[in-house]
Design a protein around this motif. Structure first.
Motif, short mmCIF file in Angstrom:
data_model
loop_
_atom_site.label_atom_id
_atom_site.label_comp_id
_atom_site.label_asym_id
_atom_site.label_seq_id
_atom_site.Cartn_x
_atom_site.Cartn_y
_atom_site.Cartn_z
N CYS A 83 69.11 15.08 54.23
CA CYS A 83 70.08 14.71 53.35
C CYS A 83 71.34 15.09 53.23
N PHE A 84 72.35 14.52 52.80
CA PHE A 84 74.16 15.58 52.84
C PHE A 84 74.25 14.70 51.09
N ALA A 85 74.90 15.07 50.46
CA ALA A 85 75.37 14.63 49.29
C ALA A 85 76.63 15.41 49.23
N PRO A 86 77.28 14.48 49.05
CA PRO A 86 78.89 14.83 49.31
C PRO A 86 79.69 15.44 48.53
N GLU A 87 80.00 16.28 48.14
CA GLU A 87 81.31 17.26 47.19
C GLU A 87 81.90 15.65 46.90
N GLY A 88 82.53 16.06 45.45
CA GLY A 88 83.86 15.64 44.55
C GLY A 88 83.59 14.92 43.53
N GLN A 89 84.44 14.15 42.98
CA GLN A 89 84.42 13.80 41.19
C GLN A 89 83.13 12.97 41.80
N ASN A 90 82.98 12.67 40.10
CA ASN A 90 82.24 11.50 39.67
C ASN A 90 82.19 10.29 39.41
N ARG A 91 82.16 9.35 39.56
CA ARG A 91 82.43 8.17 38.93
C ARG A 91 83.27 8.02 38.32
N ILE A 92 84.46 7.08 37.78
CA ILE A 92 84.61 6.71 36.32
C ILE A 92 84.25 5.99 35.96
N THR A 93 83.66 6.33 34.81
CA THR A 93 83.08 5.66 33.88
C THR A 93 83.70 4.65 32.99
N ARG A 94 83.45 3.39 33.27
CA ARG A 94 84.06 2.77 31.58
C ARG A 94 83.63 1.92 30.42
N THR A 95 83.71 3.30 29.85
CA THR A 95 82.92 3.41 28.20
C THR A 95 83.97 3.64 27.21
N ASP A 96 83.15 3.48 26.17
CA ASP A 96 84.11 4.14 25.20
C ASP A 96 83.50 5.09 24.72
N ILE A 97 82.54 5.93 24.94
CA ILE A 97 81.46 6.88 24.59
C ILE A 97 82.33 8.00 25.60
N ALA A 98 82.70 8.75 24.38
CA ALA A 98 82.79 10.09 24.71
C ALA A 98 82.52 11.35 23.91
N PRO A 99 81.75 11.71 24.74
CA PRO A 99 80.75 12.88 24.13
C PRO A 99 81.61 14.46 23.64
#
Length: 146
Positions: A17-33
């Motif tokens: 399997c291959f999992a590409p490196e890179g940034q995570n998807r931007i989350t559309r939420t007001d949650i900001a831990p």
């Protein structure tokens, strides 16, 4: 006799399997831990003790480990799932409208090249840490699960 714990912990059949490196998807939420605390009681010993009766039951599945067809097919979050559902999850073979699988265990996992707990302490990568945690919390809130 093989019990469920033995079946779950045996070595998996190899596959590529291959999992590409890179940034995570931007989350559309007001949650900001802002921070997190390790869950010290979330250990192998505690989890197996809690589920010891179920894990001791006889396993009736295949004798030899082999990947399921879905395990050998890698998708990103835009393919094969609803946009707000986790892209790595336990899915049903039931096909929903639009060709997406029913998500049985909403949640999220990350490969270490995209996320690790230590990102919290790196000012240049804190946003990646925060974004991934916000995604997981959003999935839990959406599906009303912990």
């Amino acid at each position: 006799m093989v019990n469920l714990l033995e079946a779950l912990t045996r070595e998996c059949a190899p596959f590529q399997c291959f999992a590409p490196e890179g940034q995570n998807r931007i989350t559309r939420t007001d949650i900001a831990p802002e921070t997190w605390h390790p869950w010290s009681d979330f250990t192998y010993a505690n989890i197996t003790a809690i589920f010891r009766e179920q894990l001791a039951t006889e396993y009736y599945g295949e004798g030899e480990p082999r990947p399921l067809e879905k395990d050998t097919s890698i998708h990103n979050e835009d393919a094969g799932r609803e946009p707000l559902q986790a892209y790595w999850s336990c899915v049903s073979d039931v096909i929903l409208d639009g060709g997406t699988y029913l998500n049985l265990v909403p949640g999220d996992t990350r490969i270490s090249s995209k996320w690790c707990p230590e990102l919290h302490d790196d000012p240049e990568r804190f946003y990646e840490w925060q974004n991934a945690v916000a995604q997981t919390v959003s999935y839990s809130a959406e599906h009303r699960v912990r």
